[in-house]
Design a protein around this motif. Structure first.
Motif, PDB file in Angstrom:
ATOM      1  N   LEU A  53       5.037   3.957  -7.174  1.00  0.00           N
ATOM      2  CA  LEU A  53       5.547   2.584  -7.212  1.00  0.00           C
ATOM      3  C   LEU A  53       7.025   2.567  -7.559  1.00  0.00           C
ATOM      4  N   LEU A  61      -0.067  -6.178 -11.640  1.00  0.00           N
ATOM      5  CA  LEU A  61      -0.221  -6.206 -10.183  1.00  0.00           C
ATOM      6  C   LEU A  61      -1.700  -6.331  -9.819  1.00  0.00           C
ATOM      7  N   ARG A  62      -1.955  -6.896  -8.644  1.00  0.00           N
ATOM      8  CA  ARG A  62      -3.307  -6.847  -8.098  1.00  0.00           C
ATOM      9  C   ARG A  62      -3.568  -5.441  -7.564  1.00  0.00           C
ATOM     10  N   ASP A  64      -5.151  -4.415  -4.960  1.00  0.00           N
ATOM     11  CA  ASP A  64      -4.910  -4.205  -3.530  1.00  0.00           C
ATOM     12  C   ASP A  64      -3.426  -4.097  -3.203  1.00  0.00           C
ATOM     13  N   LYS A  65      -2.543  -4.559  -4.084  1.00  0.00           N
ATOM     14  CA  LYS A  65      -1.103  -4.389  -3.900  1.00  0.00           C
ATOM     15  C   LYS A  65      -0.653  -3.030  -4.413  1.00  0.00           C
ATOM     16  N   ALA A  66      -1.219  -2.624  -5.587  1.00  0.00           N
ATOM     17  CA  ALA A  66      -0.829  -1.341  -6.168  1.00  0.00           C
ATOM     18  C   ALA A  66      -1.392  -0.173  -5.370  1.00  0.00           C
ATOM     19  N   PRO A  68      -2.799  -0.121  -1.755  1.00  0.00           N
ATOM     20  CA  PRO A  68      -3.150  -0.763  -0.481  1.00  0.00           C
ATOM     21  C   PRO A  68      -4.057   0.091   0.406  1.00  0.00           C
TER      22      PRO A  68
END
Length: 749
Positions: A53, A61-62, A64-66, A68
């Motif tokens: 990141l 963070l969600r 699915d964002k961290a 993907p």
């Protein structure tokens, strides 16, 4: 002057919160997130690096964002995660800059879902297909292991083949949580610990609790540096990584004391798999490696599976062995119960079953205490020692089942009895009286080998912190004053026998109570009948005597000598019958009259009784020896009859003695006074002592000594109505002694 430091608290190891360490091991990273929003609430400090990141941490963070690249099925599974061991979600492609695939594990912890990601190990099996043949080989050969020892040895061998470590130990706990290595497989790099014992303090209670919850724990490097957990403060500001429960986590950081313990043992990598039998921690499979070594994820999964198979096998074999033992003991119980059912007295039945009674719990001796009986079978302590042991059991309140294999440690006098009673199993067969069946086992001296001195402190304080012990050299201990342990089957058999005996005793007590009630009813009817008959017969016999005497007085000159003899015989017989009726009436009244209990001076009672018998003493040489008889709580008129009857007997049966000797004594006790009337008369044969106190029972012919045979029956009835006892001792030609007890006067009516 500086203050002295407070003494170290060695109990801290037992209270260390190892399930919330606030850190993980560095062979992976961890995220904890809200399953509804998928927002990451906690993350290990290395998570940002693993995820590549731009920011330092994925907190807030969600998921699915961290991450993907997580597939949709994995995200759905995260939302449905349940509490329990981590389960494999998926395997991801290597991260940016990484070279190994990433295994993703998930489990529920309170209201969060914990994700653990670890890179695939660089060596060893990379998939379950690689280890499946090894697990299958173990499953296929399990049935060949005939004993528990052989089964564990097979498991140790297969576990080392799967993992590739230097040494695998199978470690079993005893009842005190000391452990013993019962199987081992190694390549010689690490020393053998086979047969050695390790103290319970090596694995504290909270660690054992975690082993019971989470079957598998891995430490790839005992020199690792923990990776801290970071938390996202919620709106209330109370979040703390130290509160995140990592009980089920594969990455959970472990106690620094344990890591030092590993290094002191010479093992820099380890893995433990729990052996659980019926939900209880039975033992551990411990894998050790001399160098840092990470067992691949799929190999760990296979080891977990093998551990479950071993657990099932150990539990099943244990249940089979216990079942066979219980069936054997149940057969013995059936024999004992049948004999008790057939016998009028259960004591006789148990005594006739000595071998079966001892075999029931595999004891060398057994003692039965019931009422006034102490029956000893086989090799047991002396009767007085058994009685003292029963008194100790009563003092402890042990009224059901009690067992120990180290009696001298609980009851110091047993140290002198260790060759017969180092171990004891007792069942109480009465809640009121000191009644027991007690089995005994002798001392079995053992030499136990420990991996280090068990008496040595398992931790020490240096440089202000705790350190574990450093030595694992073999330390031999001789165990004495201890018997073979009582197994669960023996305890169960003893408990079932207790229930059977108590049932027999209660049934006998109920039968006795019913019989007593019937006897009381019959006695009352008999008393009423005796009273009525004797009362109604008094007048006719008096009339016979009176009219016969008038006939002899007025018409006697007309009778022949034979006729006068007949008249004299009628008068004598009618007078004797009248006396008998009077005595019978007196006897029946003894059971009906109301007692007037009060302070009674027995010296005064004796004076009155002697005065009433003054005629029988005239012209005789009688030597009296009389104690101070003291005072009792009694009915004065009733106890005067007791004393009068006993003195009358003494005077009657010493008639041929010159001088006659009559001794009257009193022996006070805490609750009763024991009186004795002794004489040097004709005495009696003790074989007939039970007949003395019966109605109409005589041991001498009426031609020798007059009497109706009711006097001593009156004595017993009066004494028993006062709550006392009566008995006699005698020897033919040498005299007799009659005893009775009355309650002590304690200053209140």
């Amino acid at each position: 002057m500086t203050e002295s430091a407070a003494p170290p608290d060695f109990s801290i190891c037992d209270r260390e919160p190892i399930h919330i360490p606030g850190a993980i091991q560095p062979f992976g990273f961890l995220l904890a997130l809200d399953p509804e929003t998928l927002v990451i609430r906690y993350a290990s400090a290395n998570a940002g690096t693993y995820l590549g990141l731009d920011c330092e941490s994925p907190l807030g963070l969600r998921l699915d964002k961290a991450m993907p690249d997580l597939p949709d099925p994995a995200l759905a599974a995260i939302r449905m995660a349940e509490p329990g061991p981590p389960h494999h979600l998926c395997t991801l492609a290597p991260r940016q800059g990484g070279s190994s695939p990433l295994h993703v594990l998930a489990h529920r912890s309170d209201d969060l879902v914990i994700l653990e990601m670890e890179e695939e190990a660089g060596s060893g099996a990379s998939s379950f297909q690689d280890v499946y043949p090894l697990v299958r080989a173990f499953v296929e050969t399990v049935h060949e292991a005939e004993t528990e020892q052989a089964l564990c040895a097979l498991a140790a061998r297969e576990m080392r083949r799967i993992t590739g470590v230097d040494r695998v130990l199978i470690y079993r706990f005893d009842a005190q949580w000391h452990g013993q290595v019962i199987a081992e497989d190694g390549n010689g790099t690490l020393p053998s610990y086979l047969g050695l014992r390790f103290p319970a303090s090596d694995i504290p209670a909270q660690a054992r609790a975690l082993y019971q919850r989470n079957r598998l724990r891995i430490i790839p490097d005992a020199h690792y540096q923990p990776v801290a957990l970071l938390g996202l403060a919620p709106d209330d500001g109370n979040a703390s990584p130290a509160h995140l429960d990592l009980s089920m986590s594969a990455l959970r950081s472990v106690s620094p004391v344990h890591l030092e313990y590993m290094r002191n043992m010479g093992t820099l990598a380890s893995m433990s798999v729990s052996i659980l039998c019926d939900g209880r921690l039975w033992g551990l499979i411990s894998c050790h490696h001399a160098q840092p070594f990470r067992i691949p994820f799929h190999a760990r999964t296979a080891c977990d599976h093998l551990g479950q198979i071993l657990s099932l096998q150990v539990a099943a074999r244990g249940r089979v062995a216990q079942s066979e033992r219980r069936n054997e003991l149940r057969a013995l119980q059936v024999v004992l119960l049948a004999r008790m059912a057939e016998s009028e007295n259960f004591l006789d039945a148990l005594t006739r079953s000595e071998n079966d009674l001892r075999r029931l719990v595999d004891a060398t001796g057994v003692a039965i205490l019931f009422g006034d009986h102490i029956i000893r079978l086989g090799d047991t302590p002396a009767a007085e020692q058994v009685e003292a042991l029963a008194a100790w059991l009563v003092e402890r309140g042990e009224r059901e089942v009690f067992a120990t294999d180290h009696l001298p440690g609980l009851w110091p006098p047993a140290a002198a009895l260790k060759h017969q009673a180092a171990g004891m199993l007792a069942i109480g067969i009465s809640q009121i009286h000191p009644a027991y069946v007690i089995w005994f086992r002798p001392e079995v001296i053992q030499t136990v080998e420990w991996g280090g001195n068990p008496g040595e402190k398992h931790v020490s304080v240096e440089d202000g912190r705790l350190h574990p012990r450093r030595s694992f050299d073999i330390w031999r201990e001789t165990v004495s004053d201890t018997s073979a342990a009582w197994d669960e089957a023996a305890l169960t058999a003893a408990a079932e026998l207790r229930s059977a005996i108590v049932g027999v005793v209660l049934r006998k007590a109920e039968e006795l109570a019913a019989l007593t009630a019937e006897l009381k009813r019959s006695n009352k009817e008999l008393e009423a009948f005796s009273y009525s008959v004797s009362h109604d017969l008094r007048a006719p016999f008096r009339h016979i005597v009176g009219f016969a005497e008038l006939l002899r007085e007025r018409e006697g000159d007309r009778f022949s000598p034979r006729g006068r003899h007949y008249i004299d015989s009628i008068i004598e017989a009618a007078f004797a019958a009248g006396t008998l009726v009077d005595n019978l009436l007196s006897f029946s009244q003894m059971g009906r009259a109301t007692l007037n209990l009060r302070r009674t001076d027995m010296n005064e009672v004796l004076r009155e009784a002697r005065h009433r018998l003054i005629t029988d003493q005239q012209g005789r040489d009688i030597r009296w020896q009389v104690d101070d008889l003291g005072v009792v709580r009694a009915d004065p008129m009733m106890v005067r009859l007791v004393m009068q009857n006993l003195l009358d007997n003494a005077l009657k049966f010493t008639r041929e003695r010159n001088p006659a000797e009559i001794v009257i004594t009193a022996r006070p006790g805490p609750d009763e006074v024991t009186f004795a009337v002794r004489d040097n008369g004709v005495g009696f044969d003790m074989a007939y002592v039970d007949k003395l106190f019966g109605v109409f029972q005589r041991l001498h012919h009426v031609e020798e000594f007059e009497g109706t045979g009711i006097g001593l029956a009156n004595v017993r009835r009066i004494v028993e109505r006062h709550g006392g006892r009566s008995w006699a001792e005698g020897k033919e030609g040498e005299g007799a002694a009659f005893f009775f007890t009355l309650p002590v006067w304690k200053g209140a009516d």
